[in-house]
Write a protein that holds these residues in place. Sequence first.
Motif, PDB file in Angstrom:
ATOM      1  N   SER A 274       0.807  -1.248   0.144  1.00  0.00           N
ATOM      2  CA  SER A 274       0.012   0.062   0.052  1.00  0.00           C
ATOM      3  C   SER A 274       0.779   1.328   0.032  1.00  0.00           C
ATOM      4  O   SER A 274       1.558   1.687   1.096  1.00  0.00           O
ATOM      5  CB  SER A 274      -0.861   0.255   1.111  1.00  0.00           C
ATOM      6  OG  SER A 274      -1.479   1.268   1.313  1.00  0.00           O
ATOM      7  N   PRO A 275       1.094   1.775  -1.057  1.00  0.00           N
ATOM      8  CA  PRO A 275       1.736   3.047  -1.282  1.00  0.00           C
ATOM      9  C   PRO A 275       1.389   4.251  -0.361  1.00  0.00           C
ATOM     10  O   PRO A 275       1.999   4.838   0.462  1.00  0.00           O
ATOM     11  CB  PRO A 275       1.755   3.613  -2.654  1.00  0.00           C
ATOM     12  CG  PRO A 275       1.563   2.140  -3.704  1.00  0.00           C
ATOM     13  CD  PRO A 275       0.695   1.280  -2.548  1.00  0.00           C
ATOM     14  N   GLN A 276      -0.012   4.166  -0.253  1.00  0.00           N
ATOM     15  CA  GLN A 276      -0.451   5.174   0.531  1.00  0.00           C
ATOM     16  C   GLN A 276      -0.290   5.036   2.200  1.00  0.00           C
ATOM     17  O   GLN A 276       0.000   6.143   2.617  1.00  0.00           O
ATOM     18  CB  GLN A 276      -2.127   5.084   0.452  1.00  0.00           C
ATOM     19  CG  GLN A 276      -3.003   5.814   1.415  1.00  0.00           C
ATOM     20  CD  GLN A 276      -3.394   7.310   0.933  1.00  0.00           C
ATOM     21  OE1 GLN A 276      -3.515   7.454  -0.367  1.00  0.00           O
ATOM     22  NE2 GLN A 276      -3.348   8.315   1.566  1.00  0.00           N
ATOM     23  N   PHE A 277      -0.138   3.950   2.594  1.00  0.00           N
ATOM     24  CA  PHE A 277       0.327   3.915   3.761  1.00  0.00           C
ATOM     25  C   PHE A 277       1.672   3.346   4.228  1.00  0.00           C
ATOM     26  O   PHE A 277       2.187   3.075   5.075  1.00  0.00           O
ATOM     27  CB  PHE A 277      -0.447   2.362   4.410  1.00  0.00           C
ATOM     28  CG  PHE A 277      -2.239   2.649   4.587  1.00  0.00           C
ATOM     29  CD1 PHE A 277      -2.390   3.952   4.755  1.00  0.00           C
ATOM     30  CD2 PHE A 277      -2.734   1.561   4.735  1.00  0.00           C
ATOM     31  CE1 PHE A 277      -4.041   3.899   5.005  1.00  0.00           C
ATOM     32  CE2 PHE A 277      -4.260   1.890   4.809  1.00  0.00           C
ATOM     33  CZ  PHE A 277      -4.922   3.034   5.017  1.00  0.00           C
ATOM     34  N   HIS A 278       2.250   3.508   3.118  1.00  0.00           N
ATOM     35  CA  HIS A 278       4.208   3.257   3.065  1.00  0.00           C
ATOM     36  C   HIS A 278       4.143   2.081   3.921  1.00  0.00           C
ATOM     37  O   HIS A 278       5.030   2.016   4.568  1.00  0.00           O
ATOM     38  CB  HIS A 278       4.632   4.579   3.657  1.00  0.00           C
ATOM     39  CG  HIS A 278       4.581   5.778   3.146  1.00  0.00           C
ATOM     40  ND1 HIS A 278       5.488   5.973   2.159  1.00  0.00           N
ATOM     41  CD2 HIS A 278       3.684   6.799   3.215  1.00  0.00           C
ATOM     42  CE1 HIS A 278       5.153   7.359   1.439  1.00  0.00           C
ATOM     43  NE2 HIS A 278       4.075   7.829   2.265  1.00  0.00           N
ATOM     44  N   VAL A 279       3.548   0.817   3.193  1.00  0.00           N
ATOM     45  CA  VAL A 279       3.669  -0.232   4.015  1.00  0.00           C
ATOM     46  C   VAL A 279       3.505  -1.336   2.855  1.00  0.00           C
ATOM     47  O   VAL A 279       2.695  -1.432   2.246  1.00  0.00           O
ATOM     48  CB  VAL A 279       3.014  -0.428   5.098  1.00  0.00           C
ATOM     49  CG1 VAL A 279       1.386  -0.571   4.930  1.00  0.00           C
ATOM     50  CG2 VAL A 279       3.350  -1.496   6.124  1.00  0.00           C
ATOM     51  N   TYR A 280       4.346  -2.421   3.055  1.00  0.00           N
ATOM     52  CA  TYR A 280       3.985  -3.788   2.203  1.00  0.00           C
ATOM     53  C   TYR A 280       4.454  -4.904   2.972  1.00  0.00           C
ATOM     54  O   TYR A 280       5.266  -4.914   4.040  1.00  0.00           O
ATOM     55  CB  TYR A 280       4.715  -3.589   0.860  1.00  0.00           C
ATOM     56  CG  TYR A 280       6.113  -3.466   1.239  1.00  0.00           C
ATOM     57  CD1 TYR A 280       6.965  -2.325   1.316  1.00  0.00           C
ATOM     58  CD2 TYR A 280       7.072  -4.714   1.261  1.00  0.00           C
ATOM     59  CE1 TYR A 280       8.304  -2.398   1.495  1.00  0.00           C
ATOM     60  CE2 TYR A 280       8.368  -4.803   1.197  1.00  0.00           C
ATOM     61  CZ  TYR A 280       9.079  -3.623   1.406  1.00  0.00           C
ATOM     62  OH  TYR A 280      10.441  -3.436   1.664  1.00  0.00           O
ATOM     63  N   ILE A 281       3.631  -5.957   2.655  1.00  0.00           N
ATOM     64  CA  ILE A 281       3.898  -7.342   3.679  1.00  0.00           C
ATOM     65  C   ILE A 281       3.971  -8.278   2.541  1.00  0.00           C
ATOM     66  O   ILE A 281       3.440  -8.417   1.487  1.00  0.00           O
ATOM     67  CB  ILE A 281       2.786  -7.488   4.664  1.00  0.00           C
ATOM     68  CG1 ILE A 281       1.523  -8.120   3.987  1.00  0.00           C
ATOM     69  CG2 ILE A 281       2.532  -6.283   5.548  1.00  0.00           C
ATOM     70  CD1 ILE A 281       0.728  -8.592   4.866  1.00  0.00           C
ATOM     71  N   GLY A 407       6.824   7.240  -8.380  1.00  0.00           N
ATOM     72  CA  GLY A 407       5.331   6.662  -8.200  1.00  0.00           C
ATOM     73  C   GLY A 407       5.351   5.166  -7.993  1.00  0.00           C
ATOM     74  O   GLY A 407       4.562   4.509  -7.309  1.00  0.00           O
ATOM     75  N   ALA A 408       6.235   4.475  -8.696  1.00  0.00           N
ATOM     76  CA  ALA A 408       6.024   3.041  -8.870  1.00  0.00           C
ATOM     77  C   ALA A 408       7.177   2.296  -8.055  1.00  0.00           C
ATOM     78  O   ALA A 408       7.032   1.004  -7.925  1.00  0.00           O
ATOM     79  CB  ALA A 408       6.337   2.848 -10.295  1.00  0.00           C
ATOM     80  N   THR A 409       7.935   3.247  -6.983  1.00  0.00           N
ATOM     81  CA  THR A 409       8.877   2.494  -6.251  1.00  0.00           C
ATOM     82  C   THR A 409       8.616   2.673  -4.817  1.00  0.00           C
ATOM     83  O   THR A 409       8.544   1.732  -4.097  1.00  0.00           O
ATOM     84  CB  THR A 409      10.050   3.360  -6.568  1.00  0.00           C
ATOM     85  OG1 THR A 409      10.616   3.050  -7.876  1.00  0.00           O
ATOM     86  CG2 THR A 409      11.137   2.802  -5.590  1.00  0.00           C
ATOM     87  N   ALA A 410       7.937   4.134  -4.572  1.00  0.00           N
ATOM     88  CA  ALA A 410       7.953   4.345  -3.191  1.00  0.00           C
ATOM     89  C   ALA A 410       7.173   3.299  -2.428  1.00  0.00           C
ATOM     90  O   ALA A 410       5.951   3.423  -2.828  1.00  0.00           O
ATOM     91  CB  ALA A 410       7.435   5.897  -3.182  1.00  0.00           C
ATOM     92  N   ALA A 411       7.719   2.736  -1.484  1.00  0.00           N
ATOM     93  CA  ALA A 411       7.051   1.748  -0.521  1.00  0.00           C
ATOM     94  C   ALA A 411       6.580   0.787  -1.136  1.00  0.00           C
ATOM     95  O   ALA A 411       5.449   0.204  -0.319  1.00  0.00           O
ATOM     96  CB  ALA A 411       6.337   2.604   0.395  1.00  0.00           C
ATOM     97  N   SER A 412       6.842   0.589  -2.425  1.00  0.00           N
ATOM     98  CA  SER A 412       6.108  -0.859  -2.972  1.00  0.00           C
ATOM     99  C   SER A 412       7.117  -1.737  -3.267  1.00  0.00           C
ATOM    100  O   SER A 412       6.811  -2.966  -3.450  1.00  0.00           O
ATOM    101  CB  SER A 412       5.244  -0.673  -4.061  1.00  0.00           C
ATOM    102  OG  SER A 412       5.446   0.538  -4.554  1.00  0.00           O
ATOM    103  N   HIS A 413       8.441  -1.350  -3.379  1.00  0.00           N
ATOM    104  CA  HIS A 413       9.435  -2.232  -3.589  1.00  0.00           C
ATOM    105  C   HIS A 413       9.270  -3.095  -4.862  1.00  0.00           C
ATOM    106  O   HIS A 413       9.521  -4.200  -4.877  1.00  0.00           O
ATOM    107  CB  HIS A 413       9.880  -3.120  -2.447  1.00  0.00           C
ATOM    108  CG  HIS A 413      10.498  -2.161  -1.646  1.00  0.00           C
ATOM    109  ND1 HIS A 413      11.702  -1.798  -1.438  1.00  0.00           N
ATOM    110  CD2 HIS A 413       9.722  -1.374  -0.663  1.00  0.00           C
ATOM    111  CE1 HIS A 413      11.997  -0.591  -0.780  1.00  0.00           C
ATOM    112  NE2 HIS A 413      10.652  -0.521   0.102  1.00  0.00           N
TER     113      HIS A 413
END
Lengths: 413, 96
Positions: A274-281, A407-413
Amino acid sequence: MPIALIRHALFAPKRPRRHLPAPTELKRSYDVVIVGGGGHGLAAAYYLARYHGIRRVAVLEKGYLASGNTARNTAVVRANYVTPGSVRFYAESVKLFENLSAELDFNILFSQRGQLTLAHTDAAMRGFRLRAEVNRRCGVESVMIGSGEIAKLVPTLNLVPAERYPVLGGLWHPPGGIVRHDAVAWGYARRAAERGVEIHQRTEVTAVHVDNGRVVAVQTNRGRVACGAVVQAVAGSSSLVAALAGLRLPIVTYPLQAMVTQPLKPFVDPLVSSPQFHVYISQTPRGDVVIGGGSDPYPLYGTRATLDLKESLIQHTIELFPCLAGAKLLRQWAGIADMTPDYSPIMGKTEVAGYYLDAGWGTWGFKATPICGKAMAELVATNETPGLIGAFGVDRFRTFRLVNEMGATAASH
Amino acid sequence: MKLIPCPLNGLRNVNEFAYGGDVLEMPATSASDDAWIDYIFTRENKAGLVREWWFHIPTSYWFILERDTVTDTVIRSYPADQVFSRRIDFPPRRES
Ligand SMILES: Cc1cc2nc3c(=O)[nH]c(=O)nc-3n(C[C@H](O)[C@H](O)[C@H](O)COP(=O)(O)OP(=O)(O)OC[C@H]3O[C@@H](n4cnc5c(N)ncnc54)[C@H](O)[C@@H]3O)c2cc1C
């Protein structure tokens, strides 16, 4: 107890087989010196030895093998970027990963369960549509899906429409997956060493000797080493090592933190971001939930933890997956990430002849390990920049031809 | 670096602040493209003592902070007018 096990305990050879040859003296000269024994440096060494017959190669690593970001990353592999050049580049890497266990005869456990990036705003939906379209035109599988399909893919995800930022849709990228990252480094190291590449750990490059605009040697804590070419692959230390060769880079080093929970029963199959939440799992094959996010708010050459960042990761993870509220954290760690202004890497030649850069990989470079190694090897062997990495030279900042992947990188890795 | 001494507000929690980049000397408007490109993109990215712009968000206050990027400690902070004492006048924009 099975008899075989008892027999093994009693009669098996006592010494385990060495994974890498025993360390040797550092020679006075090599054809190619690779600075940095992470995945990138080791991959470049492997492709040089295997496909270009260049075997007088030394990989110099100041710590131990793959102790940098290679060991610290969250192992997300995907190709759903937004500029056609990046999409093609990362897609090539995904292809190499698909065949890497066979290529190296070493199980890297590539688990392609697909990656789902969530949109919580109309702006994100528009951005994702663009990415889906660019991906499709580059032959990469990425589609927009609605919350109905998301519910089927990830039944444990919080899809309550009344949330502050409800999930509106997502970018679904089936080829995405995770890899056993250490195995990538070990596999490349082992197969490179078999072909004569020397891997020297605890060997730090402390100076670079340039003569008449051409690199001629590097100084290390174990003496001077003459060389015909240098590949610099030192991630978070990129600016510091480049400065030894007199190069100044558009890079700033930020910490990037991550963490992992105790092992849980399987509850989520795809990678969710979730780029909005700056988190990925993602949930590893062992059951731990790996949680990553965006880099720290200010630059630092350090890997300390901060409560602020961990709180934000935890809060947003639980917002997405309420079922994780009771989970316990097992470990947390950080690496130092070499960030560029356009969130794209820097690969290619420099003002110093024979000095090649593999830098600026920031928070997203693990997924490029195979293709970057392959391209850097070709570059070193031929001194011609392969077309696939042509857009990523450091000179792009002089010509304002940036490759914007923020946009395609930030916090989605 | 958990607390930052703000010249206006005293010691405040680090999460009240935003990092604003290195304090750099802006090239003259007549300077070469290379000088401007350097100013915009190239960074020392030093391991050690740095001098940076920081911003206290609740009070919209910009100031200068010196800190160590290896030990993550603050050295000192002071108001920007200690460095920038002159007004910078830009030439009027050319119509094109
Ligand atoms: C927490 C975290 C999560 C991440 N998640 C992802 C992800 O999910 N997907 C993804 O694609 N990427 C991810 N990344 C980014 C990725 O890890 C890196 O971009 C990538 O691993 C860089 O590989 P490397 O081999 O260039 O660097 P490294 O593995 O860092 O290797 C560089 C090596 O150079 C050595 N070195 C430094 N200076 C010297 C010197 N002077 N002499 C000799 N050796 C030196 C270091 O000791 C180090 O071992 C993540 C990074 C972090 C920190």
